[in-house]
Design an enzyme around this catalytic site. Structure first.
Site, PDB file in Angstrom:
ATOM      1  N   CYS A  78       0.821  -1.210   0.000  1.00 11.76           N
ATOM      2  CA  CYS A  78       0.000   0.000   0.000  1.00 11.76           C
ATOM      3  C   CYS A  78       0.864   1.274   0.000  1.00 11.76           C
ATOM      4  O   CYS A  78       1.455   1.582  -1.030  1.00 11.76           O
ATOM      5  CB  CYS A  78      -1.008  -0.042   1.136  1.00 11.76           C
ATOM      6  SG  CYS A  78      -2.415   1.035   0.802  1.00 11.76           S
ATOM      7  N   HIS A 172      -3.253  -5.171   1.707  1.00 14.48           N
ATOM      8  CA  HIS A 172      -2.600  -5.408   3.003  1.00 14.48           C
ATOM      9  C   HIS A 172      -2.681  -6.872   3.423  1.00 14.48           C
ATOM     10  O   HIS A 172      -3.532  -7.220   4.242  1.00 14.48           O
ATOM     11  CB  HIS A 172      -3.304  -4.587   4.092  1.00 14.48           C
ATOM     12  CG  HIS A 172      -3.149  -3.119   3.953  1.00 14.48           C
ATOM     13  ND1 HIS A 172      -2.103  -2.422   4.516  1.00 14.48           N
ATOM     14  CD2 HIS A 172      -3.895  -2.198   3.298  1.00 14.48           C
ATOM     15  CE1 HIS A 172      -2.214  -1.141   4.233  1.00 14.48           C
ATOM     16  NE2 HIS A 172      -3.303  -0.982   3.493  1.00 14.48           N
ATOM     17  N   GLU A 174      -0.901  -8.329   5.424  1.00 15.39           N
ATOM     18  CA  GLU A 174      -0.526  -8.419   6.850  1.00 15.39           C
ATOM     19  C   GLU A 174      -1.746  -8.325   7.760  1.00 15.39           C
ATOM     20  O   GLU A 174      -1.633  -8.561   8.962  1.00 15.39           O
ATOM     21  CB  GLU A 174       0.521  -7.340   7.196  1.00 15.39           C
ATOM     22  CG  GLU A 174       0.016  -5.901   7.283  1.00 15.39           C
ATOM     23  CD  GLU A 174      -0.169  -5.219   5.923  1.00 15.39           C
ATOM     24  OE1 GLU A 174      -0.098  -5.896   4.875  1.00 15.39           O
ATOM     25  OE2 GLU A 174      -0.418  -3.994   5.927  1.00 15.39           O
TER      26      GLU A 174
HETATM   27  N1  GLN Z   1      -3.301   6.443   0.773  1.00 14.12           N
HETATM   28  C1  GLN Z   1      -2.138   6.133   1.528  1.00 14.12           C
HETATM   29  C2  GLN Z   1      -0.899   6.865   1.008  1.00 14.12           C
HETATM   30  O1  GLN Z   1      -0.949   7.604   0.100  1.00 14.12           O
HETATM   31  C3  GLN Z   1      -1.865   4.648   1.575  1.00 14.12           C
HETATM   32  C4  GLN Z   1      -2.901   3.950   2.393  1.00 14.12           C
HETATM   33  C5  GLN Z   1      -2.456   2.692   3.049  1.00 14.12           C
HETATM   34  O2  GLN Z   1      -1.250   2.389   3.158  1.00 14.12           O
HETATM   35  N2  GLN Z   1      -3.407   1.954   3.548  1.00 14.12           N
HETATM   36  O3  GLN Z   1       0.124   6.654   1.549  1.00 14.12           O
END
Ligand code: GLN
Length: 199
Positions: A78, A172, A174
């Site tokens: 992410c 994610h 995890e």
């Molecule tokens: N939108 C977040 C960012 O730009 C990422 C979101 C997340 O890691 N769940 O870092």
């Protein structure tokens, strides 16, 4: 093999637990000496702008970028995906990334926090049952260079990609207790990197 989880912000503990379930004792890393010592790095989900700024203030930004460019196996989930992409769209003004993967990644592409969702994915290299994936203000991959493999997609948008020693997912793993992505990172990405390194 020493695996570090970048511990500046985000869901560090969850990654350490997932790696532990794969038989790897991972440690949180944030200081230059700690980052120098690891063989592989996981960059967690969280907020990419915050992680990048904290990496600057902890004096580890250039070191991480250099280690990635020198081939350290790295997995970004992410926010971590955003941080290891060469190019980002819908970035905050002046937002930096460590870079590494020749991909264009769009931040918050699936919408805002309220648009978080779960999906069952087919993930290349994980052959058994589909993978349950949790997306939280997730990015997607807008385009990739020839050297980048797309491992999973949602509605035609790549959400898991690999370029050699670098692995990135929009979602994610995890958070699900299904550790197959971590296992893929440890058993496939890191092992292949070590074999190449020892030739
Ligand atoms: N939108 C977040 C960012 O730009 C990422 C979101 C997340 O890691 N769940 O870092």
């Amino acid at each position: 093999m020493k695996v570090g989880v970048l511990a500046l912000q985000g869901d560090v503990r969850e990654h350490i637990r997932s790696l532990g379930d794969c038989g790897v004792i991972a440690t949180p890393v944030r200081r230059p000496s700690e980052i120098e010592e690891v063989d592989a790095l996981v960059i967690p989900g969280g907020e990419s702008t915050t992680i990048a700024k904290l990496a600057r203030s902890f004096g580890v930004f250039d070191l991480i970028a250099r280690r990635i460019s020198e081939g350290m196996p790295t997995y970004g989930s992410c926010a971590g995906m955003i941080l290891i992409a060469n190019t980002i769209l819908d970035a905050m003004e002046g937002q930096e990334t460590f870079g590494g993967i020749n991909a264009v990644v769009r931040r918050n592409a699936f919408g805002r926090q309220v648009d978080s969702f779960e999906a069952d994915l087919h993930f290349d290299g994980i052959t058994e049952a589909p993978l349950r994936a949790i997306f939280i203000r997730a990015p997607w991959v807008e385009s990739v260079g020839n050297e980048v493999e797309v491992l999973a997609s949602v509605d035609g948008h790549p959400v898991a990609i690999r370029q050699g020693n670098l692995l990135a997912t929009s979602f994610h793993p995890e958070l699900t207790g299904d550790n197959r992505v971590h296992r893929y990172f440890v058993d496939t990405v890191c092992k292949e990197a070590m074999k190449i390194g020892s030739r």
